[in-house]
Design a protein around this motif. Structure first.
Motif, PDB file in Angstrom:
ATOM      1  N   VAL A   1       0.829  -1.210   0.000  1.00 20.29           N
ATOM      2  CA  VAL A   1       0.000   0.000   0.000  1.00 20.29           C
ATOM      3  C   VAL A   1       0.862   1.258   0.000  1.00 20.29           C
ATOM      4  CG1 VAL A   1      -1.659   1.331   1.367  1.00 20.29           C
ATOM      5  CG2 VAL A   1      -1.962  -1.143   1.103  1.00 20.29           C
ATOM      6  N   THR A   2       1.958   1.230   0.742  1.00 19.11           N
ATOM      7  CA  THR A   2       2.770   2.440   0.935  1.00 19.11           C
ATOM      8  C   THR A   2       4.024   2.452   0.067  1.00 19.11           C
ATOM      9  OG1 THR A   2       3.933   1.397   2.802  1.00 19.11           O
ATOM     10  CG2 THR A   2       1.959   2.699   3.304  1.00 19.11           C
ATOM     11  N   ALA A   3       4.146   1.547  -0.888  1.00 21.83           N
ATOM     12  CA  ALA A   3       5.347   1.480  -1.727  1.00 21.83           C
ATOM     13  C   ALA A   3       5.613   2.824  -2.411  1.00 21.83           C
ATOM     14  CB  ALA A   3       5.187   0.384  -2.777  1.00 21.83           C
ATOM     15  N   GLY A   4       6.862   3.284  -2.312  1.00 22.82           N
ATOM     16  CA  GLY A   4       7.262   4.527  -2.949  1.00 22.82           C
ATOM     17  C   GLY A   4       6.907   5.780  -2.183  1.00 22.82           C
ATOM     18  N   ARG A   5       6.354   5.646  -0.988  1.00 21.09           N
ATOM     19  CA  ARG A   5       5.915   6.826  -0.231  1.00 21.09           C
ATOM     20  C   ARG A   5       6.805   7.122   0.971  1.00 21.09           C
ATOM     21  NH1 ARG A   5      -0.729   6.325  -0.266  1.00 21.09           N
ATOM     22  NH2 ARG A   5      -0.916   5.778  -2.481  1.00 21.09           N
ATOM     23  N   ASP A   6       7.861   6.348   1.154  1.00 21.30           N
ATOM     24  CA  ASP A   6       8.830   6.615   2.209  1.00 21.30           C
ATOM     25  C   ASP A   6       8.172   6.681   3.586  1.00 21.30           C
ATOM     26  OD1 ASP A   6      11.423   6.992   3.091  1.00 21.30           O
ATOM     27  OD2 ASP A   6      11.268   9.185   3.028  1.00 21.30           O
TER      28      ASP A   6
ATOM     29  N   VAL B   1     -15.620   0.268  -9.087  1.00 26.04           N
ATOM     30  CA  VAL B   1     -14.663   0.381  -7.986  1.00 26.04           C
ATOM     31  C   VAL B   1     -15.424   0.595  -6.691  1.00 26.04           C
ATOM     32  CG1 VAL B   1     -12.839   1.271  -9.488  1.00 26.04           C
ATOM     33  CG2 VAL B   1     -14.330   2.878  -8.280  1.00 26.04           C
ATOM     34  N   THR B   2     -14.860   0.114  -5.589  1.00 29.12           N
ATOM     35  CA  THR B   2     -15.522   0.230  -4.284  1.00 29.12           C
ATOM     36  C   THR B   2     -15.165   1.558  -3.627  1.00 29.12           C
ATOM     37  OG1 THR B   2     -13.723  -1.020  -3.250  1.00 29.12           O
ATOM     38  CG2 THR B   2     -15.688  -2.250  -3.927  1.00 29.12           C
ATOM     39  N   SER B   3     -15.281   2.606  -4.398  1.00 23.01           N
ATOM     40  CA  SER B   3     -15.045   3.967  -3.924  1.00 23.01           C
ATOM     41  C   SER B   3     -16.008   4.863  -4.681  1.00 23.01           C
ATOM     42  CB  SER B   3     -13.592   4.385  -4.190  1.00 23.01           C
ATOM     43  OG  SER B   3     -13.392   5.741  -3.856  1.00 23.01           O
ATOM     44  N   ALA B   4     -16.801   5.641  -3.955  1.00 22.67           N
ATOM     45  CA  ALA B   4     -17.887   6.394  -4.587  1.00 22.67           C
ATOM     46  C   ALA B   4     -17.489   7.796  -5.021  1.00 22.67           C
ATOM     47  CB  ALA B   4     -19.070   6.489  -3.618  1.00 22.67           C
ATOM     48  N   TYR B   5     -16.405   8.332  -4.446  1.00 22.19           N
ATOM     49  CA  TYR B   5     -16.120   9.759  -4.572  1.00 22.19           C
ATOM     50  C   TYR B   5     -14.949  10.032  -5.510  1.00 22.19           C
ATOM     51  CZ  TYR B   5     -19.297  10.213  -0.646  1.00 22.19           C
ATOM     52  OH  TYR B   5     -20.411  10.163   0.147  1.00 22.19           O
ATOM     53  N   SER B   6     -14.896  11.267  -5.997  1.00 26.46           N
ATOM     54  CA  SER B   6     -13.847  11.697  -6.924  1.00 26.46           C
ATOM     55  C   SER B   6     -12.628  12.204  -6.158  1.00 26.46           C
ATOM     56  CB  SER B   6     -14.376  12.808  -7.834  1.00 26.46           C
ATOM     57  OG  SER B   6     -15.430  12.363  -8.635  1.00 26.46           O
ATOM     58  N   SER B   7     -11.483  11.594  -6.420  1.00 32.51           N
ATOM     59  CA  SER B   7     -10.195  12.062  -5.901  1.00 32.51           C
ATOM     60  C   SER B   7      -9.130  11.181  -6.537  1.00 32.51           C
ATOM     61  CB  SER B   7     -10.101  11.959  -4.369  1.00 32.51           C
ATOM     62  OG  SER B   7     -10.035  10.611  -3.954  1.00 32.51           O
ATOM     63  N   TYR B   8      -7.867  11.516  -6.325  1.00 24.29           N
ATOM     64  CA  TYR B   8      -6.819  10.650  -6.859  1.00 24.29           C
ATOM     65  C   TYR B   8      -6.928   9.249  -6.270  1.00 24.29           C
ATOM     66  CZ  TYR B   8      -2.466   8.245  -7.469  1.00 24.29           C
ATOM     67  OH  TYR B   8      -1.551   7.257  -7.750  1.00 24.29           O
TER      68      TYR B   8
ATOM     69  N   TYR C   1      -7.108   3.827  -9.010  1.00 30.51           N
ATOM     70  CA  TYR C   1      -7.652   2.572  -9.520  1.00 30.51           C
ATOM     71  C   TYR C   1      -7.398   2.464 -11.022  1.00 30.51           C
ATOM     72  CZ  TYR C   1     -10.125   1.671  -5.129  1.00 30.51           C
ATOM     73  OH  TYR C   1     -10.432   1.413  -3.817  1.00 30.51           O
ATOM     74  N   ARG C   2      -7.539   3.566 -11.730  1.00 27.94           N
ATOM     75  CA  ARG C   2      -7.299   3.550 -13.178  1.00 27.94           C
ATOM     76  C   ARG C   2      -5.821   3.310 -13.482  1.00 27.94           C
ATOM     77  NH1 ARG C   2      -8.144   7.624 -16.301  1.00 27.94           N
ATOM     78  NH2 ARG C   2      -8.068   9.381 -14.860  1.00 27.94           N
ATOM     79  N   GLU C   3      -4.944   3.847 -12.630  1.00 26.43           N
ATOM     80  CA  GLU C   3      -3.517   3.569 -12.789  1.00 26.43           C
ATOM     81  C   GLU C   3      -3.207   2.097 -12.559  1.00 26.43           C
ATOM     82  OE1 GLU C   3      -1.713   7.937 -11.408  1.00 26.43           O
ATOM     83  OE2 GLU C   3      -1.484   6.178 -10.130  1.00 26.43           O
ATOM     84  N   ASP C   4      -3.867   1.496 -11.590  1.00 26.16           N
ATOM     85  CA  ASP C   4      -3.636   0.075 -11.325  1.00 26.16           C
ATOM     86  C   ASP C   4      -4.116  -0.783 -12.490  1.00 26.16           C
ATOM     87  OD1 ASP C   4      -2.408   0.305  -8.801  1.00 26.16           O
ATOM     88  OD2 ASP C   4      -4.328   0.518  -7.822  1.00 26.16           O
ATOM     89  N   LEU C   5      -5.205  -0.394 -13.121  1.00 28.62           N
ATOM     90  CA  LEU C   5      -5.656  -1.115 -14.314  1.00 28.62           C
ATOM     91  C   LEU C   5      -4.629  -0.994 -15.433  1.00 28.62           C
ATOM     92  CD1 LEU C   5      -9.429  -0.127 -14.311  1.00 28.62           C
ATOM     93  CD2 LEU C   5      -8.526  -2.445 -14.017  1.00 28.62           C
ATOM     94  N   ALA C   6      -4.079   0.211 -15.607  1.00 31.35           N
ATOM     95  CA  ALA C   6      -3.057   0.403 -16.632  1.00 31.35           C
ATOM     96  C   ALA C   6      -1.810  -0.424 -16.323  1.00 31.35           C
ATOM     97  CB  ALA C   6      -2.702   1.885 -16.750  1.00 31.35           C
TER      98      ALA C   6
ATOM     99  N   PRO D   1      -5.344  14.406 -10.562  1.00 33.38           N
ATOM    100  CA  PRO D   1      -4.001  13.985 -10.971  1.00 33.38           C
ATOM    101  C   PRO D   1      -3.206  13.308  -9.871  1.00 33.38           C
ATOM    102  CG  PRO D   1      -4.038  16.330 -10.522  1.00 33.38           C
ATOM    103  CD  PRO D   1      -5.465  15.867 -10.468  1.00 33.38           C
ATOM    104  N   ASN D   2      -2.228  12.530 -10.299  1.00 35.02           N
ATOM    105  CA  ASN D   2      -1.221  11.962  -9.408  1.00 35.02           C
ATOM    106  C   ASN D   2      -0.185  13.051  -9.155  1.00 35.02           C
ATOM    107  OD1 ASN D   2       0.995  10.622  -8.273  1.00 35.02           O
ATOM    108  ND2 ASN D   2       0.610   8.748  -9.426  1.00 35.02           N
ATOM    109  N   LEU D   3      -0.086  13.521  -7.928  1.00 35.83           N
ATOM    110  CA  LEU D   3       0.800  14.642  -7.613  1.00 35.83           C
ATOM    111  C   LEU D   3       2.242  14.209  -7.404  1.00 35.83           C
ATOM    112  CD1 LEU D   3      -1.535  16.641  -5.190  1.00 35.83           C
ATOM    113  CD2 LEU D   3      -1.163  16.991  -7.650  1.00 35.83           C
ATOM    114  N   ARG D   4       2.495  12.886  -7.364  1.00 37.84           N
ATOM    115  CA  ARG D   4       3.860  12.405  -7.162  1.00 37.84           C
ATOM    116  C   ARG D   4       4.550  12.031  -8.470  1.00 37.84           C
ATOM    117  NH1 ARG D   4       1.008   9.582  -3.380  1.00 37.84           N
ATOM    118  NH2 ARG D   4       1.191   7.687  -4.633  1.00 37.84           N
ATOM    119  N   ALA D   5       3.779  11.489  -9.409  1.00 37.21           N
ATOM    120  CA  ALA D   5       4.385  11.007 -10.658  1.00 37.21           C
ATOM    121  C   ALA D   5       3.317  10.960 -11.736  1.00 37.21           C
ATOM    122  CB  ALA D   5       4.998   9.621 -10.468  1.00 37.21           C
TER     123      ALA D   5
END
Length: 372
Positions: A37-42, A118-125, A131-136, A359-363
């Motif tokens: 879950v936290t990979a790449g987030r230090d 997706v099991t998330s109802a609201y708009s945010s990254y 989730y769309r990044e994980d599909l990609a 947007p993804n604010l990290r990458a």
């Protein structure tokens, strides 16, 4: 609800994919899960160990996977009731069954066109684009094996009438258990997952003003509170609070935290608080730990009576709403004219996300089901 002359109202889709966050199923799964879950987030190891204790309070097993199994069964039953034979698949971002494995198995079975819920109802990254990044990422890992897969998703559904109605039903039932005097003086707190302020500021379309995450919660809460007043004759002061803050203490996250607000309300003389976790679709770890354990401990220490409202879960109106959304997306795929359902005139989010949305604010990572 869209209508079609096709034998199956989900045509042209071969399958539905329920895509979720995932969670550990046993104590040995907890730390590997948290590291994914936290990979790449230090995130420091001691912080991961601290979060791990939340899971170990519940035997090292998250409730989310069992809840997804129940939701799958409910979706299958509702689809069958409507005459659809499309199967429901399940994939997770952070635990088995991993979405990559689910897509690989789908292709092997000849299921090449999938519609995602997706099991998330609201708009945010974190609630949509990730989730769309994980599909990609999953299709990239599959490589040539994913070349003939077509993957679409339903739109964010925080303001869909069925999701709002399911939460309203649960709130009406919970408030009905209060004594008349308590009903008149209770305070209603709508609860959701906190996110970094910067993530809320950029939630929504890339050319918009942002803050769609909070706005959707405020709109949904307003309609739910109106429903309580109309159906039960109970009008409660209500507000939005947050739980499950994580990350660096130097990063501003959305506030107030539910526990801090409970302290303030007790100081104001409030004696009964109703917690309605409308930001979650099921009673997973953030709900059972942060509300049923931590917030309840806070309330007991303050002498507050706490009433916790269930999440939408497998409420029939929520399940029907998800199938409505699937049929709506299928009608779009067939190039039919669709009039989406939405409450309160809220910002209607499309099923195909606009460039720069949430947007993804990290990458800058590729994402499916969008224009960028």
């Amino acid at each position: 609800m869209p209508t079609t002359s096709d034998d199956d109202a989900l045509a042209p889709y071969d399958a539905v994919l329920l895509l979720s966050f995932g969670g550990p199923e046993a104590p040995d799964d907890v730390m590997p899960f948290l590291r994914r879950v936290t990979a790449g987030r230090d995130v420091p190891e001691d912080r991961l160990q601290e979060v791990a204790t939340h899971y170990h309070h519940f035997g090292g097993r998250s409730p989310i996977n069992d809840q997804n199994r129940s939701l799958m069964a409910a979706l299958e039953a509702e689809l069958a009731r409507r005459g659809s034979s499309v199967p429901v698949l399940w994939g997770n971002r952070n635990s088995t069954p991993f979405v990559t494995d689910t897509l690989r198995a789908a292709r092997a079975e000849g299921l090449l066109r999938l519609c995602v819920v997706v099991t998330s109802a609201y708009s945010s990254y974190s609630g949509c684009r990730q989730y769309r990044e994980d599909l990609a990422a999953a299709t990239e890992e599959l490589g040539i094996a994913a070349a003939d897969l077509v993957i679409d998703k339903v739109r964010p559904y925080a303001l869909h009438p069925g999701f709002v109605a399911a939460n309203t039903d649960h709130l009406v039932e919970a408030v009905a258990e209060l004594e008349p005097g308590d009903r008149d003086s209770a305070r209603l707190l709508f609860v959701t997952h906190s996110i970094p302020e910067a993530m809320d500021d950029t939630s929504g379309p890339g050319d918009g003003d942002g803050n769609l995450y909070v706005e959707q919660h405020l709109r949904a809460g307003h309609v739910i509170a109106q429903g309580l007043a109309a159906r039960a004759g109970v009008t409660l002061d209500h507000e939005l609070v947050f739980c499950s803050r994580s990350g660096s203490p130097r990063t501003p996250w959305l506030e107030p935290d539910v526990n801090d607000r409970l302290v303030e309300l007790a100081g104001e003389g409030v004696t009964t608080v109703v917690l309605a976790p409308i930001g979650f679709v099921s009673d997973h770890m953030e709900v059972v730990n942060d509300l049923d354990r931590e917030a309840r401990d806070t309330a007991e220490g303050l002498g507050l009576r706490l009433v916790r409202v269930p999440t939408a879960g497998t409420h029939p109106l929520f399940v029907e709403a998800l199938v409505d959304l699937l049929q709506e997306r299928a009608a779009e795929a067939r190039s039919e004219v669709v009039i989406p359902e939405q409450v309160d005139g809220g910002d209607l989010r499309p099923s195909v996300c606009a460039p720069g949305c949430c947007p993804n604010l990290r990458a800058a990572l590729p994402a499916l089901c969008g224009q960028d």
